[in-house]
Design a protein around this motif. Structure first.
Motif, PDB file in Angstrom:
ATOM      1  N   ARG A   1       0.827  -1.206   0.000  1.00 47.59           N
ATOM      2  CA  ARG A   1       0.000   0.000   0.000  1.00 47.59           C
ATOM      3  C   ARG A   1       0.865   1.261   0.000  1.00 47.59           C
ATOM      4  NH1 ARG A   1      -5.461  -0.215   1.901  1.00 47.59           N
ATOM      5  NH2 ARG A   1      -6.177  -2.345   2.025  1.00 47.59           N
ATOM      6  N   GLU A   2       1.926   1.265   0.820  1.00 44.20           N
ATOM      7  CA  GLU A   2       2.762   2.459   0.941  1.00 44.20           C
ATOM      8  C   GLU A   2       3.671   2.660  -0.274  1.00 44.20           C
ATOM      9  OE1 GLU A   2       4.865   1.989   4.589  1.00 44.20           O
ATOM     10  OE2 GLU A   2       3.133   2.493   5.824  1.00 44.20           O
ATOM     11  N   GLN A   3       4.265   1.602  -0.750  1.00 42.53           N
ATOM     12  CA  GLN A   3       5.264   1.744  -1.813  1.00 42.53           C
ATOM     13  C   GLN A   3       4.655   1.767  -3.215  1.00 42.53           C
ATOM     14  OE1 GLN A   3       8.574   2.287  -1.317  1.00 42.53           O
ATOM     15  NE2 GLN A   3       8.024   2.421   0.845  1.00 42.53           N
ATOM     16  N   TYR A   4       3.641   0.970  -3.447  1.00 40.66           N
ATOM     17  CA  TYR A   4       3.106   0.828  -4.796  1.00 40.66           C
ATOM     18  C   TYR A   4       1.676   1.349  -4.928  1.00 40.66           C
ATOM     19  CZ  TYR A   4       7.221  -2.055  -5.265  1.00 40.66           C
ATOM     20  OH  TYR A   4       8.511  -2.493  -5.271  1.00 40.66           O
ATOM     21  N   TYR A   5       1.174   1.995  -3.884  1.00 40.29           N
ATOM     22  CA  TYR A   5      -0.164   2.600  -3.887  1.00 40.29           C
ATOM     23  C   TYR A   5      -1.246   1.604  -4.273  1.00 40.29           C
ATOM     24  CZ  TYR A   5       2.895   6.670  -3.952  1.00 40.29           C
ATOM     25  OH  TYR A   5       3.887   7.562  -3.689  1.00 40.29           O
ATOM     26  N   MET A   6      -1.158   0.411  -3.760  1.00 43.83           N
ATOM     27  CA  MET A   6      -2.158  -0.618  -4.058  1.00 43.83           C
ATOM     28  C   MET A   6      -3.338  -0.463  -3.105  1.00 43.83           C
ATOM     29  SD  MET A   6       0.059  -3.991  -4.773  1.00 43.83           S
ATOM     30  CE  MET A   6       0.822  -4.229  -6.340  1.00 43.83           C
ATOM     31  N   SER A   7      -4.487  -0.896  -3.574  1.00 44.50           N
ATOM     32  CA  SER A   7      -5.680  -0.834  -2.739  1.00 44.50           C
ATOM     33  C   SER A   7      -6.540  -2.060  -3.013  1.00 44.50           C
ATOM     34  CB  SER A   7      -6.469   0.443  -3.038  1.00 44.50           C
ATOM     35  OG  SER A   7      -6.919   0.418  -4.364  1.00 44.50           O
TER      36      SER A   7
ATOM     37  N   GLU B   1     -11.921  -0.159  -2.397  1.00 43.40           N
ATOM     38  CA  GLU B   1     -11.379   1.045  -1.769  1.00 43.40           C
ATOM     39  C   GLU B   1     -11.018   2.078  -2.835  1.00 43.40           C
ATOM     40  OE1 GLU B   1      -9.065  -0.565   2.190  1.00 43.40           O
ATOM     41  OE2 GLU B   1      -7.939  -0.381   0.336  1.00 43.40           O
ATOM     42  N   ASP B   2     -11.088   3.348  -2.422  1.00 46.11           N
ATOM     43  CA  ASP B   2     -10.608   4.442  -3.264  1.00 46.11           C
ATOM     44  C   ASP B   2      -9.262   4.902  -2.715  1.00 46.11           C
ATOM     45  OD1 ASP B   2     -12.827   4.450  -4.883  1.00 46.11           O
ATOM     46  OD2 ASP B   2     -13.925   5.843  -3.579  1.00 46.11           O
ATOM     47  N   LEU B   3      -8.365   5.243  -3.599  1.00 51.11           N
ATOM     48  CA  LEU B   3      -7.019   5.649  -3.194  1.00 51.11           C
ATOM     49  C   LEU B   3      -6.822   7.115  -3.544  1.00 51.11           C
ATOM     50  CD1 LEU B   3      -4.241   4.696  -2.145  1.00 51.11           C
ATOM     51  CD2 LEU B   3      -3.621   4.271  -4.518  1.00 51.11           C
ATOM     52  N   PHE B   4      -6.424   7.893  -2.547  1.00 50.05           N
ATOM     53  CA  PHE B   4      -6.140   9.311  -2.739  1.00 50.05           C
ATOM     54  C   PHE B   4      -4.666   9.534  -2.440  1.00 50.05           C
ATOM     55  CE2 PHE B   4     -10.620   9.137  -1.588  1.00 50.05           C
ATOM     56  CZ  PHE B   4     -11.187   9.863  -2.618  1.00 50.05           C
ATOM     57  N   ILE B   5      -3.949  10.125  -3.381  1.00 53.86           N
ATOM     58  CA  ILE B   5      -2.532  10.413  -3.188  1.00 53.86           C
ATOM     59  C   ILE B   5      -2.389  11.902  -2.948  1.00 53.86           C
ATOM     60  CG2 ILE B   5      -0.252  10.372  -4.258  1.00 53.86           C
ATOM     61  CD1 ILE B   5      -1.239   8.023  -5.955  1.00 53.86           C
ATOM     62  N   VAL B   6      -1.815  12.241  -1.799  1.00 53.99           N
ATOM     63  CA  VAL B   6      -1.621  13.639  -1.417  1.00 53.99           C
ATOM     64  C   VAL B   6      -0.143  13.959  -1.581  1.00 53.99           C
ATOM     65  CG1 VAL B   6      -1.821  15.305   0.444  1.00 53.99           C
ATOM     66  CG2 VAL B   6      -3.521  13.481   0.216  1.00 53.99           C
ATOM     67  N   ILE B   7       0.152  15.000  -2.371  1.00 56.40           N
ATOM     68  CA  ILE B   7       1.517  15.430  -2.579  1.00 56.40           C
ATOM     69  C   ILE B   7       1.734  16.701  -1.780  1.00 56.40           C
ATOM     70  CG2 ILE B   7       3.214  16.219  -4.256  1.00 56.40           C
ATOM     71  CD1 ILE B   7       1.700  14.577  -6.352  1.00 56.40           C
ATOM     72  N   GLU B   8       2.675  16.634  -0.865  1.00 59.46           N
ATOM     73  CA  GLU B   8       2.961  17.797  -0.010  1.00 59.46           C
ATOM     74  C   GLU B   8       4.039  18.638  -0.660  1.00 59.46           C
ATOM     75  OE1 GLU B   8       3.889  16.674   3.959  1.00 59.46           O
ATOM     76  OE2 GLU B   8       2.260  15.261   4.080  1.00 59.46           O
ATOM     77  N   GLU B   9       3.795  19.937  -0.752  1.00 58.12           N
ATOM     78  CA  GLU B   9       4.772  20.867  -1.304  1.00 58.12           C
ATOM     79  C   GLU B   9       5.406  21.614  -0.163  1.00 58.12           C
ATOM     80  OE1 GLU B   9       3.434  23.335  -4.465  1.00 58.12           O
ATOM     81  OE2 GLU B   9       2.221  21.737  -5.346  1.00 58.12           O
ATOM     82  N   GLU B  10       6.676  21.850  -0.298  1.00 62.48           N
ATOM     83  CA  GLU B  10       7.394  22.562   0.771  1.00 62.48           C
ATOM     84  C   GLU B  10       7.465  24.020   0.511  1.00 62.48           C
ATOM     85  OE1 GLU B  10      11.119  20.772   1.717  1.00 62.48           O
ATOM     86  OE2 GLU B  10      10.330  18.798   1.332  1.00 62.48           O
TER      87      GLU B  10
END
Length: 103
Positions: free
Chosen positions: A84-90, A94-103
Motif C-alpha cells: 500500500r505504501e510503496q506501490y499505492y495498491m488498494s 477502496e478508493d485511493l487518494f494520493i496527497v503530494i505535499e509541497e514545501e
C-alpha cells in the motif's frame, strides 16, 4: 656582464657533471614516468577514498534492505502495508487518494 659570464660558466659546469644529470633524470623519471610515481600514487589515493565512500554507502544500503526484508517476512499484514505504501495498491472496494505535499 661579468655576472652573466659567471652564471653561464656555472651552468656549463653543471651540465658537464654526469652525476647531476643522472640525478635530475632519475628524479624526473620517478616523479612522472615510473609505475609507482608520485602522480599515480596521488591518483590511486584519490580513487581509494572514492571507493571507501562507495563501500560505506553500499553497506548502509545492505543493512536497510535487510531490515526491509525482515519486515516483509514478518507476515501478511506487513506485506500488505508495504504494498500500500510503496506501490499505492488498494483493495477492489477502496478508493485511493494520493496527497503530494509541497514545501
Amino acid at each position: 656582464m661579468e655576472n652573466e659570464k659567471k652564471h653561464k660558466k656555472i651552468w656549463i659546469n653543471a651540465l658537464k657533471n654526469k652525476y647531476l644529470i643522472a640525478s635530475v633524470l632519475f628524479l624526473t623519471w620517478i616523479v612522472f614516468f615510473d609505475e609507482n610515481s608520485f602522480v599515480s600514487h596521488s591518483e590511486n589515493k584519490r580513487r581509494l577514498n572514492e571507493l571507501t565512500k562507495q563501500k560505506k554507502y553500499y553497506i548502509e544500503r545492505i543493512e536497510a534492505d535487510k531490515q526491509k526484508l525482515e519486515d516483509l517476512s514478518a507476515g501478511e499484514k506487513q506485506l500488505e502495508k508495504f504494498a500500500r505504501e510503496q506501490y499505492y495498491m488498494s483493495k477492489p472496494d477502496e478508493d485511493l487518494f494520493i496527497v503530494i505535499e509541497e514545501e
